[in-house]
Design a protein around this motif. Structure first.
Motif, PDB file in Angstrom:
ATOM      1  N   CYS A  10      15.919  10.848  28.730  1.00  0.00           N
ATOM      2  CA  CYS A  10      16.517  11.284  27.574  1.00  0.00           C
ATOM      3  C   CYS A  10      15.555  11.099  26.300  1.00  0.00           C
ATOM      4  O   CYS A  10      16.055  12.062  25.427  1.00  0.00           O
ATOM      5  N   GLY A  11      14.746  10.229  26.489  1.00  0.00           N
ATOM      6  CA  GLY A  11      14.076  10.025  25.109  1.00  0.00           C
ATOM      7  C   GLY A  11      13.072  11.361  25.052  1.00  0.00           C
ATOM      8  O   GLY A  11      12.915  11.710  23.993  1.00  0.00           O
ATOM      9  N   VAL A  12      12.326  11.747  26.178  1.00  0.00           N
ATOM     10  CA  VAL A  12      11.472  13.100  26.138  1.00  0.00           C
ATOM     11  C   VAL A  12      12.379  14.173  25.931  1.00  0.00           C
ATOM     12  O   VAL A  12      11.848  15.024  25.007  1.00  0.00           O
ATOM     13  N   TYR A  13      13.618  14.181  26.168  1.00  0.00           N
ATOM     14  CA  TYR A  13      14.407  15.392  25.952  1.00  0.00           C
ATOM     15  C   TYR A  13      14.916  15.385  24.459  1.00  0.00           C
ATOM     16  O   TYR A  13      14.726  16.455  23.857  1.00  0.00           O
ATOM     17  N   LEU A  14      15.225  14.156  23.863  1.00  0.00           N
ATOM     18  CA  LEU A  14      15.169  14.115  22.399  1.00  0.00           C
ATOM     19  C   LEU A  14      14.138  14.452  21.778  1.00  0.00           C
ATOM     20  O   LEU A  14      14.301  15.175  20.677  1.00  0.00           O
ATOM     21  N   ALA A  15      13.175  14.179  22.053  1.00  0.00           N
ATOM     22  CA  ALA A  15      11.644  14.245  21.365  1.00  0.00           C
ATOM     23  C   ALA A  15      11.576  15.832  21.298  1.00  0.00           C
ATOM     24  O   ALA A  15      11.294  16.660  20.231  1.00  0.00           O
TER      25      ALA A  15
ATOM     26  N   VAL B 225      13.990  17.816  19.120  1.00  0.00           N
ATOM     27  CA  VAL B 225      13.726  17.653  17.770  1.00  0.00           C
ATOM     28  C   VAL B 225      12.436  18.565  17.278  1.00  0.00           C
ATOM     29  O   VAL B 225      12.492  19.312  16.362  1.00  0.00           O
ATOM     30  N   VAL B 226      11.478  18.525  18.075  1.00  0.00           N
ATOM     31  CA  VAL B 226      10.312  19.453  17.884  1.00  0.00           C
ATOM     32  C   VAL B 226      10.683  20.798  18.037  1.00  0.00           C
ATOM     33  O   VAL B 226      10.349  21.633  17.076  1.00  0.00           O
ATOM     34  N   GLY B 227      11.644  21.490  18.798  1.00  0.00           N
ATOM     35  CA  GLY B 227      12.217  22.548  18.887  1.00  0.00           C
ATOM     36  C   GLY B 227      12.960  22.991  17.669  1.00  0.00           C
ATOM     37  O   GLY B 227      12.665  24.014  17.124  1.00  0.00           O
ATOM     38  N   ALA B 228      13.755  22.157  17.163  1.00  0.00           N
ATOM     39  CA  ALA B 228      14.611  22.318  15.946  1.00  0.00           C
ATOM     40  C   ALA B 228      13.500  22.597  14.809  1.00  0.00           C
ATOM     41  O   ALA B 228      13.624  23.495  13.896  1.00  0.00           O
ATOM     42  N   LEU B 229      12.501  21.767  14.669  1.00  0.00           N
ATOM     43  CA  LEU B 229      11.455  21.632  13.663  1.00  0.00           C
ATOM     44  C   LEU B 229      10.678  23.020  13.752  1.00  0.00           C
ATOM     45  O   LEU B 229      10.200  23.580  12.434  1.00  0.00           O
ATOM     46  N   THR B 230      10.196  23.491  14.716  1.00  0.00           N
ATOM     47  CA  THR B 230       9.616  24.618  14.903  1.00  0.00           C
ATOM     48  C   THR B 230      10.262  26.103  14.543  1.00  0.00           C
ATOM     49  O   THR B 230      10.122  26.876  13.763  1.00  0.00           O
ATOM     50  N   THR B 231      11.641  25.784  14.951  1.00  0.00           N
ATOM     51  CA  THR B 231      12.539  26.995  14.443  1.00  0.00           C
ATOM     52  C   THR B 231      12.594  27.125  12.929  1.00  0.00           C
ATOM     53  O   THR B 231      12.845  28.069  12.330  1.00  0.00           O
ATOM     54  N   GLU B 232      12.673  25.752  12.420  1.00  0.00           N
ATOM     55  CA  GLU B 232      13.002  25.810  10.969  1.00  0.00           C
ATOM     56  C   GLU B 232      11.755  26.099  10.223  1.00  0.00           C
ATOM     57  O   GLU B 232      11.777  26.722   8.928  1.00  0.00           O
TER      58      GLU B 232
END
Length: 549
Positions: free
Chosen positions: A59-64, A67-74
């Motif tokens: 779950c920690g890896v999934y959360l990380a 977050v990386v995907g959200a920042l990449t899209t932003e």
């Protein structure tokens, strides 16, 4: 639905899809947090099929990764389809790992597949969205088959099939709905673009129109005016907050015409206005109402056409026609008329009968009237085009008035000459003399005969504009007569030729000046605030190099 696979997607489509993907990624972060909390609470013995499964780490890896995907899209809006595919693939891998480790269908985690599949159905092309759905359905079936081979008492094939069918139905419906919504947005963007282009064209056309266009609110406040209307009405220096027709003195005729139209009058009317520091304008108004669902939002559009130029052109055509007749009138009428006048004078000398004498005097008066008409026509044909010369109105006007008073045997004080500007004006002295004599002769017919029945005075401002006013205390000219006042051969007097005022205006135009009949509220011998009529000569000023103080 091609989405970004289309050859040339619209800008609006890109923005919408990127915003949706950004929302999808932030939602993934929230789901990862919920999974971390939920699985930590349910981490009791027996929940996991494999006891050594590192659920917190997963779950920690999934959360990380979320977050990386959200920042990449932003911050990196490129390769939309690649970012979407990688994100959904990570979702499916981690959800599958959790699903298998928690025991398959009995864990209830199959519902987690709905989130990435729904996102893919909304954002991905149809084929790709159905491909993801097929992978999930196949995974559910394989996991159920594995469970069936190892635990024959718990068959979950039918449940996996139902989940797969539900996922296919949901993916396809969401994909079609998203396609329709995106198409509607594309149409809205296209219509909005067309509307903006049309609005720009309308603004360009209205701005370049020579006719004025006004938009009035319910309280006859000017909401919008094109440049032609600003110029015709002198609104350039009037603040928007004060642009109410009833509050602007020189626009009162337009307010009155609007009131008459609102009361059921004609949609078209003619008015005369004179804005501050502008020439008199003769306007044709046409009113049109704009239908509005709310009465408070009612609008009235006023179309204004300056007919002064048309009137001037019509007068020029009349003058050209009259010039062609001048020679024949001079040769064919003047000589016989002189013979008639001379014979009539001889008969008057020998006449003894009072009745006969009265008839001969009538003939003599009419011969004189015809002779004056011919003289006026000849003067029009002989008048020279001139730019005028600097003259002092303060010296010349009193001299002309005194000569006129003596020639008409008027008592002193009958004509009052007011203050005159000492600055020079451009005008031929002989022409100015003829113009003033014409105006004084006209005023003499209607003046009451009291002291100062006729007044001449000058109105000037701090600029180069000066006006010479000729006013009598008789009744003002009606607007109906005013519209024909300067036409050749138009007269309301039995003794007039109908050429005096026309000749006066033509002489003014030849000297760079204008002559008009105006209604002003700065009246004399009238009730306060009541407009009175007078003739106004707007004089041209010489250049500063020849200006005399």
């Amino acid at each position: 639905m091609a989405r970004f696979a289309d050859a040339a997607p619209l800008v609006g489509d890109r923005q919408t899809l990127w915003r949706t993907l950004q929302t999808f990624n932030f939602t993934r972060v929230a789901i990862a947090l919920v999974l971390l909390v939920y699985l930590s609470i349910n981490a009791h013995t027996g929940f996991w099929l494999y006891g050594d499964f590192l659920y917190r780490q997963a779950c920690g890896v999934y959360l990380a990764l979320a977050v990386v995907g959200a920042l990449t899209t932003e911050f990196w809006r490129r390769h939309f389809l690649l970012q979407l595919t990688v994100g959904i693939a990570i979702d499916l891998l981690l959800i599958t790992a959790l699903y298998v480790a928690a025991g398959g269908a009995k864990s209830g985690l199959a519902i987690l597949y709905l989130f990435p599949l729904a996102g893919g159905a909304v954002l991905a092309p149809t084929v790709l969205a159905l491909f993801f759905t097929a992978l999930v359905a196949l995974t559910l079936l394989l996991e159920s088959a594995w469970q069936l081979l190892n635990f024959t008492s718990e068959s979950t094939i039918s449940q996996a099939g139902l989940f797969g069918a539900a996922f296919f139905a949901a993916s396809y419906l969401l994909n079609r709905l998203a396609a329709r919504l995106l198409k509607q947005e594309r149409l809205a963007v296209e219509h909005g673009t067309d509307l903006r282009v049309q609005q720009a064209i309308n603004q360009l056309v209205i701005a370049d129109m020579r006719d004025g266009v006004l938009v009035l609110g319910p309280d006859i406040t000017v909401l919008t005016a094109n440049p032609a209307a600003e110029r015709l009405l002198g609104l350039a220096n009037v603040p928007q907050a004060e642009r109410r027709l009833a509050r602007i003195t020189w626009l009162a005729p337009i307010a009155q015409a609007h009131a008459a139209w609102s009361a059921g009058g004609a949609a078209a009317s003619f008015v005369m206005i004179k804005p501050a520091e502008e020439k008199m304008a003769h306007l044709r108004l046409r009113f049109a109402s704009v239908d509005a669902a709310v009465p408070d939002n009612a609008r009235t559009v006023v179309f204004m056409q300056d007919v002064s130029e048309i009137e001037n052109r019509a007068q020029e055509l009349k003058l050209a026609s009259m010039g062609r007749l001048t020679a024949s009138i001079a040769h064919e009428v003047r000589n016989p008329l002189s013979a008639i006048g001379h014979a009539n004078s001889l008969m008057i000398e020998d006449a003894a009968d009072p009745v006969q004498l009265r008839l001969l005097n009538i003939i003599n008066d009419n011969v004189g009237r015809l002779n004056r008409m011919i003289e006026d026509i000849l003067r029009l044909s002989r008048k020279a085009q001139t730019g005028g010369e600097p003259v002092s109105a303060a010296l010349l006007v009193p001299e002309i008035v005194e000569e006129f008073r003596e020639s008409q045997a008027l008592r002193p004080g009958f004509i009052h000459v007011g203050a005159m500007d000492e600055r020079s004006v451009l005008f031929d002295p002989l022409h100015l003399r003829e113009v003033i004599v014409n105006l004084l002769s006209n005023a003499l017919r209607y003046a009451s005969g009291r002291d100062a029945s006729i007044r001449l005075f000058m109105v000037s401002d701090a600029g180069r504009r000066r006006e010479l006013h000729v006013q009598d205390d008789g009744a003002a000219i009606t607007p109906e007569v005013r519209s024909h006042l300067f036409e050749p051969f138009y007269t309301t007097s039995r003794k007039g030729t109908g050429l005096g005022l026309y000749l006066a205006r033509e002489l003014c135009l030849n000297n760079g000046a204008t002559l008009d009949y105006e209604y002003r509220t700065d009246s004399w011998n009238h009730e306060q605030g009541q407009a009175s009529g007078r003739f106004v000569i707007t004089l041209a000023a010489p250049d500063a190099a020849v200006q005399t103080e």
